[in-house]
Design a protein around this motif. Structure first.
Motif, short mmCIF file in Angstrom:
data_model
loop_
_atom_site.label_atom_id
_atom_site.label_comp_id
_atom_site.label_asym_id
_atom_site.label_seq_id
_atom_site.Cartn_x
_atom_site.Cartn_y
_atom_site.Cartn_z
N LYS A 1 -43.62 24.02 -69.00
CA LYS A 1 -43.13 24.48 -67.70
C LYS A 1 -41.85 25.29 -67.85
O LYS A 1 -41.57 26.19 -67.05
N ILE B 1 -42.17 29.19 -68.18
CA ILE B 1 -42.58 30.03 -67.05
C ILE B 1 -41.68 29.83 -65.83
O ILE B 1 -41.94 30.40 -64.77
N TYR C 1 -48.64 22.22 -59.30
CA TYR C 1 -48.75 23.00 -60.53
C TYR C 1 -50.07 23.77 -60.63
O TYR C 1 -50.76 23.74 -61.66
N VAL D 1 -51.64 31.18 -67.39
CA VAL D 1 -51.04 31.38 -66.08
C VAL D 1 -51.74 32.48 -65.30
O VAL D 1 -52.01 32.34 -64.10
N CYS E 1 -50.26 26.74 -61.02
CA CYS E 1 -50.05 27.86 -61.94
C CYS E 1 -50.17 27.48 -63.41
O CYS E 1 -50.38 28.36 -64.26
N LEU E 2 -50.04 26.20 -63.73
CA LEU E 2 -50.06 25.80 -65.14
C LEU E 2 -50.24 24.30 -65.30
O LEU E 2 -49.48 23.51 -64.73
N ASN F 1 -54.98 31.21 -63.94
CA ASN F 1 -54.75 30.25 -62.86
C ASN F 1 -54.38 30.96 -61.56
O ASN F 1 -54.84 30.59 -60.48
N SER G 1 -56.63 23.62 -63.00
CA SER G 1 -55.83 24.64 -63.66
C SER G 1 -55.74 24.40 -65.16
O SER G 1 -55.77 23.26 -65.62
N LEU H 1 -44.54 34.56 -60.04
CA LEU H 1 -45.26 33.50 -59.33
C LEU H 1 -44.92 33.52 -57.85
O LEU H 1 -45.81 33.48 -56.99
#
Length: 268
Positions: free
Chosen positions: A52, A55, A41, A14, A43-44, A17, A10, A70
Motif C-alpha cells: 500500500k 501507491i 481497497y 492497480v 485499487c489493490l 483493478n 481485486s 487514484l
C-alpha cells in the motif's frame, strides 16, 4: 434513491483493478444507480500490507491526473456518469511513513463531498491467519457523515462495524461500510453485524465488499449486502464480481422509525 454496491475481487495490478471498478461503476449507472459504492481497497489487494505504501497518494480535493491518479479517476468517474460515488478506500499518505485507509465521496459534478479515515484498525490471530493493520496504517480520529438529497450518510470501513458507538453519534439514515472481511470472520459475523447496525440505528446500510480468492492467496468473504431499517436484506451477492442494487424508500424509513421510536428513547 437507487443505490448500487460493487463487489470486486481485486488483485495486485492497480491499472487492472481501476479498469474493473470503472466498468462496474458504468454498469451500475446504466442500471439507474444514483449512489454507487466500491469496496475497501478496490485499487489493490497486494502480496503484503507494505504494498500500500508504494501507491499511497497525497490527499487533494482537486486531484491531478499524474500526482493523484487514484483520486483523479474516482472524481472523473463520478463526473462522467453524473452519480454520487463512494470510492471504497484507498491509501493516502499519513504521518510516520504510514498510510490512512481513506474513503472519499464525490458528487455528480466531481466535487469532493466527504472524506473518512478508518478509525478502528483490524488485528486478528487465530494461529493460522494473522493480521495487524496498525503496522502500516495510521488510525483516523474523526467520524464523518454527509447529506445526500435528504439522506444522512455515515461513513465507516470494515472493522468499524464492530464498534456501534461510531454510528450512534452520526444519526445516519444510510450507513456505508465498504469492506474486505476475511473469509473466517465474515462467515461468522458479517451479516450479523450488518443487520445489527441497521436495526439499532433504524437506518439503511450498504456494504460493498471484496469477495473471492485473490491473486495474493487471500480469500475474502464477499456477500456484498444492502439492508433496510428493519434488518431485512434487500440485496446480496455471495461471491465474485458484480452488483447489489436496491432503492432507498424515505417512506419506509419514516414508517419504521414511527412504529418503533427507539431513537427517541435513548438515555445515554
Amino acid at each position: 434513491m437507487r443505490i448500487a454496491a460493487v463487489q470486486l475481487v481485486s488483485g495486485m495490478d492497480v491499472a487492472e483493478n481501476l479498469a474493473r471498478a470503472e466498468r462496474w461503476i458504468a454498469e451500475a449507472a446504466a442500471q439507474g444507480a444514483q449512489f454507487i459504492g466500491l469496496p475497501e481497497y478496490f485499487c489493490l489487494m497486494g502480496q503484503q500490507d507494505d504494498d500500500k505504501l508504494a501507491i499511497a497518494e497525497d490527499f487533494a480535493a482537486q486531484p491531478d491526473a499524474l500526482a493523484q491518479p487514484l483520486q483523479h479517476r474516482l472524481q472523473a468517474a463520478a463526473r462522467r456518469h453524473g452519480v454520487w460515488l463512494h470510492g471504497g478506500t484507498l491509501p493516502l499518505k499519513a504521518a510516520g511513513g504510514k498510510v490512512s485507509n481513506s474513503s472519499l465521496v464525490y458528487a455528480p459534478d466531481g466535487a469532493l463531498a466527504a472524506r473518512y479515515d478508518k478509525v478502528h484498525l483490524f488485528a486478528f490471530d487465530n494461529g493460522r491467519e494473522r493480521y495487524d493493520e496498525g503496522r502500516v496504517q495510521a488510525a483516523g480520529d474523526t467520524p464523518s457523515a454527509f447529506d445526500l438529497a435528504g439522506w444522512r450518510v455515515a461513513l465507516s470501513v470494515c472493522y468499524d462495524l464492530r464498534f456501534p458507538e461510531l454510528y450512534r453519534q452520526l444519526g445516519p439514515s444510510l450507513i456505508c461500510a465498504p469492506a474486505a472481511f476475511t473469509h473466517t470472520t465474515g462467515q461468522a459475523h458479517w451479516q450479523l453485524l450488518l443487520r445489527a447496525r441497521a436495526v439499532e440505528n433504524l437506518s439503511y446500510l450498504m456494504a460493498p465488499a471484496q469477495g473471492g480468492m485473490h491473486a495474493n492467496g487471500r480469500r475474502t468473504w464477499g456477500h456484498t449486502t444492502i439492508v433496510d431499517p428493519w434488518g431485512e436484506v434487500l440485496a446480496e451477492l455471495p461471491e465474485g464480481e458484480g452488483l447489489a442494487l436496491a432503492t432507498l424508500d424515505p417512506e419506509r424509513l419514516r414508517q419504521v422509525r414511527s412504529q418503533l421510536p427507539a431513537l427517541q428513547h435513548r438515555r445515554f
